[in-house]
Design a protein around this motif. Structure first.
Motif, short mmCIF file in Angstrom:
data_model
loop_
_atom_site.label_atom_id
_atom_site.label_comp_id
_atom_site.label_asym_id
_atom_site.label_seq_id
_atom_site.Cartn_x
_atom_site.Cartn_y
_atom_site.Cartn_z
N VAL A 44 54.39 -20.32 70.18
CA VAL A 44 55.65 -19.63 70.47
C VAL A 44 56.62 -20.60 71.14
CG1 VAL A 44 56.69 -17.67 71.68
CG2 VAL A 44 54.40 -17.46 70.68
N TRP A 45 56.10 -21.37 72.09
CA TRP A 45 56.94 -22.38 72.75
C TRP A 45 57.49 -23.37 71.73
CZ3 TRP A 45 57.39 -27.57 73.11
CH2 TRP A 45 58.11 -28.10 74.19
N TYR A 46 56.65 -23.83 70.82
CA TYR A 46 57.07 -24.82 69.84
C TYR A 46 58.09 -24.23 68.88
CZ TYR A 46 56.79 -28.41 66.23
OH TYR A 46 57.10 -29.39 65.32
N ARG A 47 57.93 -22.99 68.51
CA ARG A 47 58.90 -22.34 67.62
C ARG A 47 60.27 -22.29 68.28
NH1 ARG A 47 62.70 -18.16 67.89
NH2 ARG A 47 63.24 -17.67 65.74
N ASN A 48 60.34 -21.91 69.55
CA ASN A 48 61.61 -21.86 70.26
C ASN A 48 62.21 -23.25 70.42
OD1 ASN A 48 61.32 -19.10 70.50
ND2 ASN A 48 60.52 -19.18 72.58
N PHE A 49 61.35 -24.24 70.64
CA PHE A 49 61.84 -25.61 70.77
C PHE A 49 62.47 -26.10 69.48
CE2 PHE A 49 60.86 -30.12 69.94
CZ PHE A 49 61.67 -30.71 70.91
N MET A 50 61.85 -25.80 68.34
CA MET A 50 62.40 -26.25 67.07
C MET A 50 63.74 -25.60 66.77
SD MET A 50 60.34 -28.51 65.96
CE MET A 50 60.93 -28.71 64.28
N VAL A 51 63.90 -24.34 67.17
CA VAL A 51 65.20 -23.68 66.98
C VAL A 51 66.24 -24.26 67.93
CG1 VAL A 51 66.41 -21.46 67.16
CG2 VAL A 51 64.11 -21.56 66.16
N TRP A 52 65.84 -24.49 69.19
CA TRP A 52 66.78 -25.03 70.17
C TRP A 52 67.21 -26.44 69.82
CZ3 TRP A 52 65.75 -29.28 73.36
CH2 TRP A 52 66.69 -29.53 74.35
N LYS A 53 66.33 -27.21 69.20
CA LYS A 53 66.62 -28.61 68.92
C LYS A 53 67.84 -28.75 68.01
CE LYS A 53 63.81 -30.96 66.32
NZ LYS A 53 62.62 -31.70 65.80
N THR A 134 48.74 -12.26 70.17
CA THR A 134 48.91 -11.02 70.91
C THR A 134 50.26 -11.01 71.60
OG1 THR A 134 47.94 -11.89 72.94
CG2 THR A 134 46.42 -10.97 71.31
N LEU A 135 50.59 -9.85 72.15
CA LEU A 135 51.81 -9.76 72.93
C LEU A 135 51.76 -10.69 74.13
CD1 LEU A 135 54.53 -8.36 73.50
CD2 LEU A 135 53.26 -6.57 74.71
N GLY A 136 50.59 -10.86 74.71
CA GLY A 136 50.45 -11.78 75.83
C GLY A 136 50.77 -13.21 75.44
N ASP A 137 50.36 -13.63 74.24
CA ASP A 137 50.70 -14.98 73.77
C ASP A 137 52.21 -15.16 73.67
OD1 ASP A 137 48.00 -15.78 73.44
OD2 ASP A 137 47.91 -14.74 71.52
N VAL A 138 52.89 -14.14 73.14
CA VAL A 138 54.34 -14.23 72.95
C VAL A 138 55.05 -14.27 74.30
CG1 VAL A 138 56.36 -13.08 71.99
CG2 VAL A 138 54.22 -13.08 70.72
N VAL A 139 54.67 -13.40 75.21
CA VAL A 139 55.35 -13.34 76.52
C VAL A 139 55.10 -14.62 77.30
CG1 VAL A 139 55.45 -12.12 78.71
CG2 VAL A 139 55.28 -10.84 76.58
N LEU A 140 53.87 -15.10 77.30
CA LEU A 140 53.58 -16.34 78.02
C LEU A 140 54.33 -17.51 77.41
CD1 LEU A 140 52.03 -17.75 80.25
CD2 LEU A 140 50.08 -17.96 78.70
N GLY A 141 54.42 -17.56 76.09
CA GLY A 141 55.18 -18.62 75.44
C GLY A 141 56.66 -18.55 75.76
#
Length: 287
Positions: A44-53, A134-141
């Protein structure tokens, strides 16, 4: 009994219908609620990073403009009137406080406006949770990503202050660890607000009733000791006050006092905010 001629076609067999499967209660999102393991959230973190980049430069300018205006506008302007505060120039005193406040601003805005867009408007979270996350993975990411942007913003302010001679280079590495912890705390608190928000307008309540008082009462612009004792006691319960109490001595070369207490408070805020946001988001997304 005569054997049937193999050339004779067999009579048609009526198709049989399979028995309908037993009804299974529908589950909208994978279970369990908590992060499945220690690495799934990084996707999830990497997905957001690729969009932000793709929009990194305007995003960085937007995140740095506000604290830089505070630093140079108030630092140079009021510095001419105030002179020195606690034995250092006012702009050096303000630079350390601005570093902490930029962490709060950057983490909060990312965990509110951007995360709300991904959760409610674009429904990106729902798409992600069709994968084995899981939802926990998404929220933590999401919280980790917001904290990462806070680290970027705080680091930029520190470097500018260091280049101009307003901060000690030797204290920046431990200050970076404090910035990361504070970023997690502020991102978690903002995620709670996102879980409760029906629209973007709801975030104005948090900005006005929580972020602005923290900015004014946590020692960013003036020493906390100048406030009345009752206000000091209330301010010491705010996470920004503990972030300032750690970052300012590190950047100005002052001795740290009560460091473990400040770290413990920030860690407690980060953990409690993560747990509360998970419970609120489960109720919101599964209802």
């Amino acid at each position: 009994m005569a054997e049937q001629d193999p050339r004779t076609p067999l009579p048609p067999v009526a198709p049989t219908r399979a028995a309908p499967p037993a009804s299974v209660p529908a589950q909208r999102y994978p279970q369990p609620l908590w992060p499945r393991n220690l690495r799934n959230w990084t996707m999830v973190w990497y997905r957001n990073f690729m969009v932000w980049k793709k929009l990194a430069v305007p995003s960085m300018i937007g995140n740095l403009a506000d604290p830089m205006i505070y630093l140079f506008g108030l630092g140079l302007g009021l510095g001419m009137l105030v002179g020195h505060v606690s034995g250092v120039s006012y702009i050096a005193f303000l630079a350390a406080g601005t570093t902490a406040s930029s962490v709060m601003m950057s983490a909060s805005f990312e965990a509110m406006y951007s995360a709300f867009s991904r959760m409610h408007v674009q429904r990106t979270w729902e798409a992600i949770m069709h994968a084995p996350l899981t939802l926990g993975d998404v929220v933590l990411g999401e919280i980790a990503w917001a904290a990462s942007k806070a680290v970027l913003s705080g680091t930029a302010i520190m470097l500018v202050a260091g280049v101009l001679g307003y901060a000690h280079w030797s204290g920046m590495l431990p200050a970076l660890a404090v910035i990361a912890l504070a970023g997690l705390a502020f991102a978690g608190l903002a995620t709670i607000v996102t879980a409760l928000a029906p629209s973007y307008d709801f975030f104005m309540f948090y900005q006005t009733l929580a972020m602005t008082p923290m900015l004014l009462l946590s020692g960013v612009f003036f020493p906390l000791e100048q406030l009345p004792s009752a206000v000091q006691a209330a301010a010491k319960a705010l996470p920004l006050a503990h972030a300032v109490a750690l970052i300012r001595p590190l950047l100005l070369g002052w001795p740290l006092q009560g460091a473990w207490l400040h770290v413990a408070v920030l860690a407690a805020y980060a953990l409690a905010a993560l747990l509360v946001s998970l419970m609120l988001l489960r109720r919101r997304l599964l209802r």
